[in-house]
Write a protein that holds these residues in place. Sequence first.
Motif, short mmCIF file in Angstrom:
data_model
loop_
_atom_site.label_atom_id
_atom_site.label_comp_id
_atom_site.label_asym_id
_atom_site.label_seq_id
_atom_site.Cartn_x
_atom_site.Cartn_y
_atom_site.Cartn_z
N UNK A 132 34.02 39.97 41.01
CA UNK A 132 34.05 40.08 42.46
C UNK A 132 35.29 40.84 42.91
N UNK A 133 35.18 41.46 44.04
CA UNK A 133 36.32 42.17 44.62
C UNK A 133 37.40 41.15 44.96
N UNK A 134 38.64 41.36 44.53
CA UNK A 134 39.69 40.36 44.78
C UNK A 134 39.91 40.08 46.26
N UNK A 135 39.64 41.05 47.13
CA UNK A 135 39.85 40.86 48.55
C UNK A 135 38.64 40.29 49.28
N UNK A 136 37.54 40.07 48.55
CA UNK A 136 36.31 39.59 49.19
C UNK A 136 36.40 38.10 49.49
N UNK A 137 35.59 37.68 50.46
CA UNK A 137 35.52 36.27 50.79
C UNK A 137 34.83 35.52 49.65
N UNK A 138 35.17 34.26 49.51
CA UNK A 138 34.53 33.42 48.52
C UNK A 138 33.09 33.17 48.96
#
Length: 179
Positions: A132-138
Amino acid sequence: MTRKTVTEQYPDTQPDLAPRTRGVIGLFEENCTVCMLCARECPDWCIYIDSHKETIPAATPGGRERSRNVLDRFAIDFALCMYCGICIEVCPFDALFWSPEFEYAETDIHELTHERDKLREWMWTVPAPPALDPGAEEPKEITAARRTAEKLAATQAAQSASATEATPAGPDSPQGGQA
């Protein structure tokens, strides 16, 4: 145009494929609920599924029995398949995946119908999903599960704290019996 062309010596050297190459379809049998969505949505009708119903006894006394579908046969005829991926997209339980395997040629067209044992073997070659993109929401499912777990842990901690406060000190305990 200025570089010399290079011929790949395929049988002797394996090609360098992209990480998420689409080869054949792998089956993760444990996730299959025999909902038949993949077979119904397939434009070529190349997926064959057979199942039977099994009765599960009641979990609690006085409860009712449940029934569930048990997978008997799952086969894909790769002679008919056009590799569109619709079956993988519509599967609500993530039972079908693209495998990068591409070497499954047969001398007889009837042998291109692969049963669930062969599809299960290809499942182990499926690469892990990209991170997952590290800056994406969980994902909301994980957030909800974490909140529920935290509430349960807080409730259990409160119950254990109230249980230790509620136990009276008897004559045999270190606090009791001393004056």
